[in-house]
Write a protein that holds these residues in place. Structure first.
Motif, PDB file in Angstrom:
ATOM      1  N   ALA A  39       0.814  -1.212   0.000  1.00  0.00           N
ATOM      2  CA  ALA A  39       0.000   0.000   0.000  1.00  0.00           C
ATOM      3  C   ALA A  39       0.848   1.262   0.000  1.00  0.00           C
ATOM      4  O   ALA A  39       0.407   2.311  -0.485  1.00  0.00           O
ATOM      5  N   LEU A  40       2.075   1.188   0.524  1.00  0.00           N
ATOM      6  CA  LEU A  40       2.923   2.380   0.531  1.00  0.00           C
ATOM      7  C   LEU A  40       3.334   2.777  -0.885  1.00  0.00           C
ATOM      8  O   LEU A  40       3.404   3.960  -1.211  1.00  0.00           O
ATOM      9  N   LEU A  43       0.416   4.417  -2.390  1.00  0.00           N
ATOM     10  CA  LEU A  43       0.306   5.768  -1.844  1.00  0.00           C
ATOM     11  C   LEU A  43       1.304   6.706  -2.521  1.00  0.00           C
ATOM     12  O   LEU A  43       0.945   7.825  -2.926  1.00  0.00           O
ATOM     13  N   ARG A  46       0.386   8.145  -5.860  1.00  0.00           N
ATOM     14  CA  ARG A  46      -0.657   9.167  -5.902  1.00  0.00           C
ATOM     15  C   ARG A  46      -0.154  10.553  -5.509  1.00  0.00           C
ATOM     16  O   ARG A  46      -0.927  11.512  -5.520  1.00  0.00           O
ATOM     17  N   LEU A  90       8.208   6.128   0.038  1.00  0.00           N
ATOM     18  CA  LEU A  90       7.835   7.519   0.285  1.00  0.00           C
ATOM     19  C   LEU A  90       9.027   8.458   0.433  1.00  0.00           C
ATOM     20  O   LEU A  90       8.838   9.680   0.395  1.00  0.00           O
ATOM     21  N   GLU A 339       4.683   9.367   6.462  1.00  0.00           N
ATOM     22  CA  GLU A 339       3.538   8.586   5.970  1.00  0.00           C
ATOM     23  C   GLU A 339       2.230   9.334   6.202  1.00  0.00           C
ATOM     24  O   GLU A 339       1.350   9.359   5.328  1.00  0.00           O
ATOM     25  N   ALA A 340       2.106   9.957   7.357  1.00  0.00           N
ATOM     26  CA  ALA A 340       0.885  10.718   7.641  1.00  0.00           C
ATOM     27  C   ALA A 340       0.734  11.890   6.683  1.00  0.00           C
ATOM     28  O   ALA A 340      -0.373  12.154   6.191  1.00  0.00           O
ATOM     29  N   ALA A 342       1.971  12.026   3.674  1.00  0.00           N
ATOM     30  CA  ALA A 342       1.686  11.469   2.351  1.00  0.00           C
ATOM     31  C   ALA A 342       0.213  11.125   2.215  1.00  0.00           C
ATOM     32  O   ALA A 342      -0.412  11.386   1.171  1.00  0.00           O
ATOM     33  N   ARG A 343      -0.374  10.548   3.258  1.00  0.00           N
ATOM     34  CA  ARG A 343      -1.815  10.197   3.200  1.00  0.00           C
ATOM     35  C   ARG A 343      -2.658  11.452   3.064  1.00  0.00           C
ATOM     36  O   ARG A 343      -3.665  11.473   2.336  1.00  0.00           O
ATOM     37  N   LEU A 344      -2.255  12.492   3.744  1.00  0.00           N
ATOM     38  CA  LEU A 344      -2.985  13.747   3.675  1.00  0.00           C
ATOM     39  C   LEU A 344      -2.866  14.365   2.279  1.00  0.00           C
ATOM     40  O   LEU A 344      -3.856  14.826   1.699  1.00  0.00           O
ATOM     41  N   ALA A 346      -2.257  12.820  -0.494  1.00  0.00           N
ATOM     42  CA  ALA A 346      -2.815  11.972  -1.553  1.00  0.00           C
ATOM     43  C   ALA A 346      -4.334  12.092  -1.663  1.00  0.00           C
ATOM     44  O   ALA A 346      -4.932  11.605  -2.612  1.00  0.00           O
ATOM     45  N   GLN A 347      -4.932  12.766  -0.683  1.00  0.00           N
ATOM     46  CA  GLN A 347      -6.382  12.952  -0.751  1.00  0.00           C
ATOM     47  C   GLN A 347      -6.728  13.878  -1.912  1.00  0.00           C
ATOM     48  O   GLN A 347      -5.967  14.792  -2.216  1.00  0.00           O
TER      49      GLN A 347
END
Length: 348
Positions: A39-40, A43, A46, A90, A339-340, A342-344, A346-347
């Motif tokens: 999943a990384l 991520l 994106r 990442l 990672e946090a 990156a998730r933010l 990628a939204q």
């Protein structure tokens, strides 16, 4: 358009002897990468192409399971960990903080560059011989004025030239992180801003430097809020530099630093998020004691994440590069902060 990009901004790391081959084999030991979840990679795919996320240095044994697999000493990771770090989906940047303590040679920079892929970028701190107004003892206490502070010749010969020659196209952001000024110096800010502008103006034009490093950014980070004025922003603009957002309790919160960046818009983003504000201006040791071994998020700073994500989105959408590196003392674990973020980002 500037107001839409920055809406919250105000205007302004005795047994039997072993066989003869054992020592070389130990020296050649490699650092194994952690079994990163698939999943990384999804991520990472994106994220904006011009976004370079990473950490502040990489030699932390506590990142076992996050970046590498197994127990390694800090010295082993310092020597052999970078190549493994750069395989992480990442991690597309790293801050070379050791450059601040002693100027690095072309060969040292080149050795780092050889360990990372072509799309990896380095964020490098200028050596203290040019970026610190004081000559300091090992404990950080200032002893006397540094005659090399903001010296144009030293800025080139001890920093920009060797970094460019050694890193080549992998040079991302060269950061003059100006250490705290002595109280007596704060009353002469116009003088220091003029000195800074003169130093930046003496460097070759950015377009010329980008012949060696196409994604290069020259940035200035400070440790005194007194720098953050329109005159400072103008000096950066005229010197072809940008402002490096400083995540440090000696400065106002990130959102309150944005007026300087707005004055330089459109342009690149550079941020070094080093210390959670809740620890105070001199809280590095407190944060280190609390967060070791840097394997979990202890104090998530959602507000800072949101501010940085907004600026990074706007910057990359406008066609500029965004360099964001995070230290362990920002939230407890730099890889997990990356990672946090990156998730933010990628939204949608």
């Amino acid at each position: 358009m500037q107001d839409r990009l920055f809406p919250e901004a105000e205007a302004l790391p005795p047994a039997a002897a072993p066989p003869a081959v054992a020592a070389p084999r130990s020296r050649l030991r490699q650092v194994r990468p952690a079994p990163w979840p698939a999943a990384l990679a999804d991520l990472a795919a994106r994220l904006p192409a011009r976004l370079h996320l990473g950490t502040s240095s990489w030699s932390f044994p506590g990142w076992d399971g996050l970046v590498w697999e197994g127990e390694y000493t800090e010295s082993m990771l310092a020597r052999r960990g970078l190549a493994t770090y750069a395989q992480h989906p990442l991690m597309r940047a790293v801050s070379l903080d050791r450059a601040f303590y002693q100027p690095l040679t072309v060969a040292q920079y080149a050795a780092y560059a050889e360990q990372v892929p072509a799309d990896f970028r380095f964020v490098v701190k200028a050596p203290s011989v040019v970026a610190d107004a004081l000559v300091r003892r090992e404990d950080g206490q200032g002893m006397r004025a540094n005659t090399g502070f903001l010296d144009p010749g030293l800025a080139w010969s001890a920093f920009v030239e060797p970094a460019l020659q050694g890193l080549g196209a992998k040079a991302g952001a060269l950061v003059f992180q100006l250490s705290p000024l002595a109280p007596a110096m704060l009353g002469r800010m116009s003088h220091w801003i003029e000195r800074l502008q003169a130093m930046l103006a003496a460097l070759p034009p950015l377009a010329q430097l980008r012949a060696q490093a196409p994604d290069l950014v020259i940035a200035v980070e400070v440790r005194n809020a007194e720098w953050l004025t329109p005159a400072f922003a103008q000096a950066l603009r005229e010197g072809g530099a940008t402002y490096c957002l400083g995540g440090h309790a000696k400065l106002p919160p990130m959102a309150e630093q944005l007026p300087v960046l707005r004055a330089l818009w459109p342009g690149p983003m550079v941020c070094r998020w080093n210390l959670n504000r809740l620890h105070g201006a001199y809280g590095y040791e407190d944060a280190k004691a609390l967060y070791l071994p840097f394997d979990k998020l202890v104090d998530p700073d959602l507000e800072t994440r949101e501010v940085l994500a907004r600026v990074a989105r706007a910057t990359t959408a406008a066609g500029h590069h965004a360099y964001l590196t995070v230290g362990n003392k920002a939230e407890g674990s730099a890889p997990l902060s990356v990672e946090a973020m990156a998730r933010l980002l990628a939204q949608p």
